[in-house]
Design a protein around this motif. Structure first.
Motif, PDB file in Angstrom:
ATOM      1  N   ILE A 253       0.882  -1.170   0.000  1.00  0.00           N
ATOM      2  CA  ILE A 253       0.000   0.000   0.000  1.00  0.00           C
ATOM      3  C   ILE A 253       0.914   1.213   0.000  1.00  0.00           C
ATOM      4  CG2 ILE A 253      -1.800   1.253   1.227  1.00  0.00           C
ATOM      5  CD1 ILE A 253      -2.675  -1.374   2.471  1.00  0.00           C
ATOM      6  N   ALA A 254       0.948   1.900  -1.126  1.00  0.00           N
ATOM      7  CA  ALA A 254       1.854   3.043  -1.276  1.00  0.00           C
ATOM      8  C   ALA A 254       1.183   4.303  -0.729  1.00  0.00           C
ATOM      9  CB  ALA A 254       2.231   3.237  -2.739  1.00  0.00           C
ATOM     10  N   VAL A 255       1.873   4.958   0.188  1.00  0.00           N
ATOM     11  CA  VAL A 255       1.427   6.247   0.716  1.00  0.00           C
ATOM     12  C   VAL A 255       2.328   7.304   0.072  1.00  0.00           C
ATOM     13  CG1 VAL A 255       1.145   7.666   2.778  1.00  0.00           C
ATOM     14  CG2 VAL A 255       0.640   5.210   2.866  1.00  0.00           C
ATOM     15  N   ILE A 256       1.795   8.001  -0.936  1.00  0.00           N
ATOM     16  CA  ILE A 256       2.589   8.929  -1.751  1.00  0.00           C
ATOM     17  C   ILE A 256       2.362  10.343  -1.237  1.00  0.00           C
ATOM     18  CG2 ILE A 256       2.998   9.763  -4.081  1.00  0.00           C
ATOM     19  CD1 ILE A 256       1.853   7.087  -5.097  1.00  0.00           C
ATOM     20  N   VAL A 257       3.438  10.974  -0.790  1.00  0.00           N
ATOM     21  CA  VAL A 257       3.339  12.294  -0.152  1.00  0.00           C
ATOM     22  C   VAL A 257       3.773  13.374  -1.143  1.00  0.00           C
ATOM     23  CG1 VAL A 257       4.063  13.716   1.796  1.00  0.00           C
ATOM     24  CG2 VAL A 257       3.844  11.234   2.075  1.00  0.00           C
ATOM     25  N   GLN A 258       2.902  14.344  -1.359  1.00  0.00           N
ATOM     26  CA  GLN A 258       3.211  15.488  -2.222  1.00  0.00           C
ATOM     27  C   GLN A 258       3.186  16.756  -1.373  1.00  0.00           C
ATOM     28  OE1 GLN A 258       1.667  15.676  -6.306  1.00  0.00           O
ATOM     29  NE2 GLN A 258       0.809  17.691  -5.839  1.00  0.00           N
ATOM     30  N   GLY A 259       4.373  17.288  -1.079  1.00  0.00           N
ATOM     31  CA  GLY A 259       4.476  18.432  -0.175  1.00  0.00           C
ATOM     32  C   GLY A 259       4.146  19.767  -0.807  1.00  0.00           C
ATOM     33  N   ASN A 260       4.263  19.845  -2.158  1.00  0.00           N
ATOM     34  CA  ASN A 260       3.993  21.094  -2.884  1.00  0.00           C
ATOM     35  C   ASN A 260       4.833  22.251  -2.335  1.00  0.00           C
ATOM     36  OD1 ASN A 260       2.702  22.593  -4.915  1.00  0.00           O
ATOM     37  ND2 ASN A 260       1.255  23.430  -3.441  1.00  0.00           N
ATOM     38  N   VAL A 261       6.142  22.044  -2.310  1.00  0.00           N
ATOM     39  CA  VAL A 261       7.066  23.070  -1.819  1.00  0.00           C
ATOM     40  C   VAL A 261       7.582  23.865  -3.011  1.00  0.00           C
ATOM     41  CG1 VAL A 261       9.199  23.509  -0.561  1.00  0.00           C
ATOM     42  CG2 VAL A 261       7.754  21.542   0.058  1.00  0.00           C
ATOM     43  N   PRO A 262       7.359  25.178  -3.069  1.00  0.00           N
ATOM     44  CA  PRO A 262       7.897  25.978  -4.187  1.00  0.00           C
ATOM     45  C   PRO A 262       9.411  25.836  -4.275  1.00  0.00           C
ATOM     46  CG  PRO A 262       6.338  27.263  -2.882  1.00  0.00           C
ATOM     47  CD  PRO A 262       6.594  25.998  -2.116  1.00  0.00           C
ATOM     48  N   GLU A 263       9.906  25.745  -5.488  1.00  0.00           N
ATOM     49  CA  GLU A 263      11.345  25.523  -5.666  1.00  0.00           C
ATOM     50  C   GLU A 263      12.162  26.706  -5.147  1.00  0.00           C
ATOM     51  OE1 GLU A 263      14.203  22.893  -6.275  1.00  0.00           O
ATOM     52  OE2 GLU A 263      12.056  22.554  -6.514  1.00  0.00           O
ATOM     53  N   THR A 264      11.601  27.893  -5.167  1.00  0.00           N
ATOM     54  CA  THR A 264      12.320  29.060  -4.643  1.00  0.00           C
ATOM     55  C   THR A 264      12.617  28.896  -3.149  1.00  0.00           C
ATOM     56  OG1 THR A 264      10.137  30.116  -4.397  1.00  0.00           O
ATOM     57  CG2 THR A 264      11.448  30.712  -6.330  1.00  0.00           C
ATOM     58  N   GLU A 265      11.707  28.270  -2.408  1.00  0.00           N
ATOM     59  CA  GLU A 265      11.937  28.041  -0.980  1.00  0.00           C
ATOM     60  C   GLU A 265      13.061  27.039  -0.760  1.00  0.00           C
ATOM     61  OE1 GLU A 265       8.619  27.127   1.468  1.00  0.00           O
ATOM     62  OE2 GLU A 265       7.305  28.639   0.556  1.00  0.00           O
TER      63      GLU A 265
END
Length: 546
Positions: A253-265
């Motif tokens: 069971i894959a728990v895929i985390v997408q943090g959505n961190v701007p690349e500038t940060e």
């Protein structure tokens, strides 16, 4: 002595004519990019490739053909790689002078890969034979892009068939036998001949000269052959979809985390603590949901839980490499997971940076380390002949290549970092085949553009070629899971912080392509080229006998 006016006029007219032809080739090359992801406007190929084929057929010198093919390729790659500029804009204050070069520079490097097949096509007789030769040579040189610097096989024309949804599911199934390169060959052949058949039929109605297929019979033969190939391909696709079934143990069971961190940060090392906490919270939420899913679904009761963080998840390299406490924290927040697959930078013993992915055990220990083997040219890898320092510190160190991890209680997994997934036939350890693929990536560099969608089509095609499910964690999106048919299971769209819980199915039986790799499409290319040349030689012998 001043030349007569009529000489000057003639020379000027030739220059204008040459400029018009050059602009035409650039333009139709750029239009061809509409067939690629994310637009997938395949009918444009019936217009652009016949026009290119017509110029090559009329060419009398290899230089003339090479210029036509090169300009076509320059237009195609400039338009399809426009999004590379976004990566420079993130550090525009430092590399403002470099803004025009990523797209134009890559297109200039790749243009010879379309100029060469156009020039070599003059070895074959003008007409259908030359077009068959050109299709084989185009695909052959397209396959050869893996040898450019550290390799750049981005956007093969076959990826145009990876249309989102069920239509694409059917169209891309032949990749299980012939790979994406075989799809490219079929597309180029189909575009050249079917497009020319349609255009010649229109010319015939307008009582104009037909170029490649002068008679109605020849045009109908092309259409009938194309229908036979398409029908055969669709039949094979449907047969695979309905007769080849997953076998063996379930994936995790894959728990895929997408943090959505701007690349500038990330580049500016801003808010690393907040970013780390964001990933911890998303992980805790996702693992909890996965545990509830196991409890309510008897078929998943024995499935392990594995969570995935994207490539270079958060600023800094030392947090994971040198801090056991940080690793223990990650696994404590993900309590209940058998493993965590975390993308992170690290320093090796020679003080070289490596783009890596770490497998963490429940106690926070490092079970395995995988170092990215295929580095992005001009991003992670700087060719030695470039005099300017573009890549910081000269780039990263590369890893040894595909591996399979055998983590405790987890089916064998093949880790892939970002760019590596675009290399057809080179994504698994052939001696130790995994049960599923874990692709961690960071497409935040390229913004909400065509780039991440083009990357995504490669992930899908690798799933079909290998018959393996794929879980993909992307920093800003698109995070997704595919089964071994390339069918989308679930996704998180671009620009959203979220977590995806996906029970991965078992792998499919090892595909024909997985057995032999790129040998079959390579063989098909040579068959096309040799057929065109041998037929031409026979015609020459008949002519001399007369």
């Amino acid at each position: 002595m001043k030349r007569p006016a009529f000489f000057r006029a003639s020379s000027s007219e030739k220059r204008r004519s040459a400029l018009r032809r050059a602009a035409l080739m650039l333009g139709i090359g750029a239009l061809t990019a509409l067939a690629l992801p994310p637009v997938h406007f395949l009918p444009i190929l019936l217009f652009t490739f016949p026009m290119l084929g017509r110029v090559i057929n009329r060419a009398t010198t290899w230089k003339e053909a090479a210029w036509a093919g090169g300009l076509f390729g320059f237009g195609l790659y400039t338009a399809s790689l426009y999004w590379l500029v976004n990566a420079v804009m993130i550090r525009a204050e430092e590399f403002w002078w470099f803004v025009p070069f990523p797209s134009l520079g890559c297109a200039l490097i790749l243009a010879p890969m379309t100029a060469a097949p156009a020039a070599l096509s003059l070895l074959a007789r003008p007409g259908p034979r030359r077009m068959i030769f050109f299709a084989g040579a185009w695909t052959l040189f397209d396959m050869g892009r893996v040898f450019l610097f550290s390799g750049f096989p981005w956007n093969p024309l076959g990826s145009s068939l990876a249309i989102p949804g069920h239509v694409g599911d059917v169209l891309i199934q032949p990749a299980a036998w012939i790979g994406v390169d075989g799809l490219t060959l079929l597309l180029v052949l189909g575009a050249l001949f079917c497009g020319e058949a349609l255009q010649d039929a229109w010319r015939a109605r307008q009582e104009k000269q037909c170029v490649l297929l002068p008679t109605p019979t020849s045009r109908w033969r092309v259409v009938a052959l194309a229908a036979l190939i398409v029908g055969g391909g669709l039949s094979a696709s449907l047969f695979r979809l309905h007769s080849v079934h997953p076998s063996g143990e379930n994936g995790p069971i894959a728990v895929i985390v997408q943090g959505n961190v701007p690349e500038t940060e990330k580049v500016g090392h801003q808010n690393p603590r907040d970013i780390f906490l964001r990933y911890l919270r998303l992980t805790a939420s996702g693992v909890l949901q996965a545990q509830k899913l196991k409890q309510t679904t008897p078929a998943l009761a024995s499935s392990p839980i594995v969570f995935l963080w994207p490539e270079t998840s958060f600023p800094g390299y030392d947090l994971l490499q040198d801090s056991p406490r940080a690793r223990q924290l990650i696994m404590a927040w993900g309590a209940g997971a058998e493993a965590g697959i975390i993308g992170a930078l690290r320093l090796d013993t020679d003080n070289r940076y490596r783009n890596s992915v770490l497998a963490l055990a429940p106690d926070g220990g490092i079970e395995a380390v995988y170092d990215k083997a295929r580095l992005v040219p001009f991003g992670e890898y700087q060719p030695p002949f470039i005099p300017l320092q573009i890549v910081p510190q000269g780039g990263m160190a590369a890893g040894p290549g595909p591996q399979t991890w055998h983590l405790p209680n987890v089916p064998g997994v093949g880790p892939l970092i970002c760019y590596e997934v675009i290399f057809s036939g080179a994504v698994v350890d052939e001696k130790d085949r995994p049960r599923w693929l874990a692709n961690v990536t960071n497409d935040g560099w390229f913004g909400n553009s065509a780039g991440p969608r083009q990357h995504l089509s490669s992930v899908r095609l690798r799933a079909v070629e290998e018959g393996l499910p794929v879980a993909r964690a992307a920093n800003t999106g698109i995070s997704i899971a595919y089964d071994g048919y390339g069918h989308e299971l679930k996704r998180i769209n671009w620009g959203k912080a979220d977590v995806l819980i996906v029970p991965l199915p078992p792998a499919l039986k090892k595909t024909f392509f997985a057995h032999i790799g790129r040998i079959l499409p390579l063989t098909l290319c040579f068959i096309c080229m040799f057929f065109a040349l041998i037929t031409y030689q026979k015609d020459m012998k008949r002519t001399f006998k007369r």
